[in-house]
Design a protein around this motif. Sequence first.
Motif, PDB file in Angstrom:
ATOM      1  N   ALA A   1      40.110  42.119  48.860  1.00 40.03           N
ATOM      2  CA  ALA A   1      40.628  43.033  47.321  1.00 40.03           C
ATOM      3  C   ALA A   1      40.076  42.468  46.694  1.00 40.03           C
ATOM      4  O   ALA A   1      39.978  43.599  45.249  1.00 40.03           O
ATOM      5  CB  ALA A   1      42.393  42.880  47.379  1.00 40.03           C
ATOM      6  N   PHE A   2      40.106  41.213  46.085  1.00 40.59           N
ATOM      7  CA  PHE A   2      39.158  41.618  44.797  1.00 40.59           C
ATOM      8  C   PHE A   2      37.817  40.380  44.617  1.00 40.59           C
ATOM      9  O   PHE A   2      38.136  39.734  45.675  1.00 40.59           O
ATOM     10  CB  PHE A   2      39.773  40.246  43.850  1.00 40.59           C
TER      11      PHE A   2
ATOM     12  N   VAL B   1      30.862  39.909  34.508  1.00 41.32           N
ATOM     13  CA  VAL B   1      31.733  40.958  35.126  1.00 41.32           C
ATOM     14  C   VAL B   1      31.629  42.456  35.335  1.00 41.32           C
ATOM     15  O   VAL B   1      32.042  43.021  36.388  1.00 41.32           O
ATOM     16  CB  VAL B   1      33.153  41.005  34.281  1.00 41.32           C
ATOM     17  N   GLN B   2      30.581  42.403  34.365  1.00 38.16           N
ATOM     18  CA  GLN B   2      30.193  44.338  34.048  1.00 38.16           C
ATOM     19  C   GLN B   2      29.613  44.433  35.765  1.00 38.16           C
ATOM     20  O   GLN B   2      29.599  45.663  36.474  1.00 38.16           O
ATOM     21  CB  GLN B   2      29.490  43.916  32.639  1.00 38.16           C
TER      22      GLN B   2
ATOM     23  N   TYR C   1      32.594  49.826  46.377  1.00 39.04           N
ATOM     24  CA  TYR C   1      33.552  49.020  47.682  1.00 39.04           C
ATOM     25  C   TYR C   1      34.788  49.489  47.910  1.00 39.04           C
ATOM     26  O   TYR C   1      35.074  48.556  48.647  1.00 39.04           O
ATOM     27  CB  TYR C   1      33.146  47.832  47.680  1.00 39.04           C
ATOM     28  N   GLY C   2      35.655  49.573  46.958  1.00 44.20           N
ATOM     29  CA  GLY C   2      36.787  49.337  46.562  1.00 44.20           C
ATOM     30  C   GLY C   2      37.405  48.602  46.259  1.00 44.20           C
ATOM     31  O   GLY C   2      38.814  48.712  46.395  1.00 44.20           O
ATOM     32  N   ILE C   3      37.092  47.727  46.001  1.00 51.60           N
ATOM     33  CA  ILE C   3      37.629  46.499  45.087  1.00 51.60           C
ATOM     34  C   ILE C   3      37.667  45.540  43.774  1.00 51.60           C
ATOM     35  O   ILE C   3      37.336  46.917  43.363  1.00 51.60           O
ATOM     36  CB  ILE C   3      37.258  45.284  45.857  1.00 51.60           C
ATOM     37  N   LYS C   4      38.711  44.835  43.056  1.00 54.27           N
ATOM     38  CA  LYS C   4      38.330  44.620  41.863  1.00 54.27           C
ATOM     39  C   LYS C   4      38.373  42.920  41.907  1.00 54.27           C
ATOM     40  O   LYS C   4      37.827  42.957  42.837  1.00 54.27           O
ATOM     41  CB  LYS C   4      40.298  44.898  41.900  1.00 54.27           C
ATOM     42  N   VAL C   5      38.132  43.328  40.354  1.00 52.24           N
ATOM     43  CA  VAL C   5      37.335  41.927  39.665  1.00 52.24           C
ATOM     44  C   VAL C   5      38.628  41.007  39.300  1.00 52.24           C
ATOM     45  O   VAL C   5      39.414  41.790  38.359  1.00 52.24           O
ATOM     46  CB  VAL C   5      36.247  42.366  38.634  1.00 52.24           C
ATOM     47  N   LYS C   6      38.361  39.845  38.997  1.00 55.56           N
ATOM     48  CA  LYS C   6      39.637  39.231  38.560  1.00 55.56           C
ATOM     49  C   LYS C   6      37.887  37.738  37.701  1.00 55.56           C
ATOM     50  O   LYS C   6      37.541  37.299  38.441  1.00 55.56           O
ATOM     51  CB  LYS C   6      39.438  38.083  39.690  1.00 55.56           C
ATOM     52  N   ALA C   7      38.194  37.743  36.411  1.00 55.93           N
ATOM     53  CA  ALA C   7      37.428  36.752  35.748  1.00 55.93           C
ATOM     54  C   ALA C   7      38.303  35.867  35.194  1.00 55.93           C
ATOM     55  O   ALA C   7      39.450  36.296  35.519  1.00 55.93           O
ATOM     56  CB  ALA C   7      37.591  37.405  34.133  1.00 55.93           C
ATOM     57  N   ALA C   8      37.777  34.863  35.553  1.00 57.96           N
ATOM     58  CA  ALA C   8      38.389  33.263  35.409  1.00 57.96           C
ATOM     59  C   ALA C   8      37.002  32.328  35.002  1.00 57.96           C
ATOM     60  O   ALA C   8      36.337  32.240  35.662  1.00 57.96           O
ATOM     61  CB  ALA C   8      38.510  32.823  36.754  1.00 57.96           C
ATOM     62  N   GLY C   9      37.622  31.290  34.391  1.00 59.66           N
ATOM     63  CA  GLY C   9      36.452  29.697  34.148  1.00 59.66           C
ATOM     64  C   GLY C   9      36.685  30.284  32.594  1.00 59.66           C
ATOM     65  O   GLY C   9      35.641  31.119  32.454  1.00 59.66           O
ATOM     66  N   GLY C  10      37.157  29.263  31.695  1.00 61.14           N
ATOM     67  CA  GLY C  10      36.460  29.086  30.154  1.00 61.14           C
ATOM     68  C   GLY C  10      37.452  30.486  29.680  1.00 61.14           C
ATOM     69  O   GLY C  10      36.892  30.273  28.519  1.00 61.14           O
ATOM     70  N   ILE C  11      38.109  30.982  30.102  1.00 64.55           N
ATOM     71  CA  ILE C  11      39.001  32.188  29.474  1.00 64.55           C
ATOM     72  C   ILE C  11      39.757  31.796  28.561  1.00 64.55           C
ATOM     73  O   ILE C  11      41.506  31.730  29.269  1.00 64.55           O
ATOM     74  CB  ILE C  11      38.931  33.020  30.273  1.00 64.55           C
TER      75      ILE C  11
ATOM     76  N   ALA D   1      36.941  44.000  33.969  1.00 67.00           N
ATOM     77  CA  ALA D   1      38.164  42.781  35.240  1.00 67.00           C
ATOM     78  C   ALA D   1      39.479  43.206  35.106  1.00 67.00           C
ATOM     79  O   ALA D   1      39.922  43.966  34.609  1.00 67.00           O
ATOM     80  CB  ALA D   1      38.464  41.771  34.708  1.00 67.00           C
ATOM     81  N   GLU D   2      40.514  43.614  36.484  1.00 65.62           N
ATOM     82  CA  GLU D   2      41.711  43.925  36.366  1.00 65.62           C
ATOM     83  C   GLU D   2      42.773  42.783  35.886  1.00 65.62           C
ATOM     84  O   GLU D   2      43.473  42.467  36.091  1.00 65.62           O
ATOM     85  CB  GLU D   2      41.400  43.917  38.487  1.00 65.62           C
ATOM     86  N   ARG D   3      42.374  41.895  36.606  1.00 63.09           N
ATOM     87  CA  ARG D   3      42.546  39.896  36.926  1.00 63.09           C
ATOM     88  C   ARG D   3      41.731  39.540  35.834  1.00 63.09           C
ATOM     89  O   ARG D   3      40.596  38.893  35.032  1.00 63.09           O
ATOM     90  CB  ARG D   3      43.155  39.644  37.430  1.00 63.09           C
ATOM     91  N   ILE D   4      42.657  38.817  34.921  1.00 59.54           N
ATOM     92  CA  ILE D   4      42.160  37.127  33.710  1.00 59.54           C
ATOM     93  C   ILE D   4      42.820  35.916  34.598  1.00 59.54           C
ATOM     94  O   ILE D   4      43.910  35.775  34.815  1.00 59.54           O
ATOM     95  CB  ILE D   4      42.715  36.996  32.899  1.00 59.54           C
TER      96      ILE D   4
END
Length: 216
Positions: free
Chosen positions: A148-149, A166-167, A176-186, A200-203
């Motif tokens: 999904a992500f 992320v961009q 592809y109809g999926i989403k992005v999770k950004a993680a690491g150093g935020i 990003a949809e999730r952090i």
Amino acid sequence: MTIAKHLEHTLLKPEATVADIMQLCGEAREYGLLGVCVNPCYVGLARHLLSDTDVKIVTVAGFPLGSTYPEVKALEAKMAVEAHADEVDMVMNIAAFKTGDHDAVVSDIRGVVEAAKPYPVKVIIEACLLTDDEKRTACRLVAEGGAAFVKTSTGFNKGGATVADVQLLAAEAEKYGIKVKAAGGIRDAETAQAMLQAGAERIGTSAGPKIAAGEA
């Protein structure tokens, strides 16, 4: 939607104690965060602590290297959802990807997706180890595997999430109809907002309360 509802309050350090997880879950409850992300051994505890809330319980498989047996990742996912995890973040087999064995990468992902059904799977591609073209390819393979992500990073390697990554991933994920999770150093609200604006949809962050409070 407030920024809190994009945040997965994360504690994956190997030395995390029961007391640490209790604090993590308490903070997620207090600040109305979307979820907590914990190691598999703490899924049951987190579920118990948050059973009267809508906070999601997220855990990991094949973490942090991604190079274990596919069957082990799938078993981790199966056991996690049996312990009432809501989502599984798996690490892509980066070695297979770099070798060019894309069939193995997709099969690895698909095995976890099948084991976790009907719960969503996010695939960590460890973007800091990939070229831009490899990131685009990885995004396609994540989608082919049924996840999904696509997720930027484990936070355990040489780099975390960047706005540029992320961009790039968001542009590919949309195809592809999926989403992005950004993680690491935020670790602050400004950076989190930049990630959301980049697509990003999730952090994933260890600084959930600070970010939810809008702190720099």
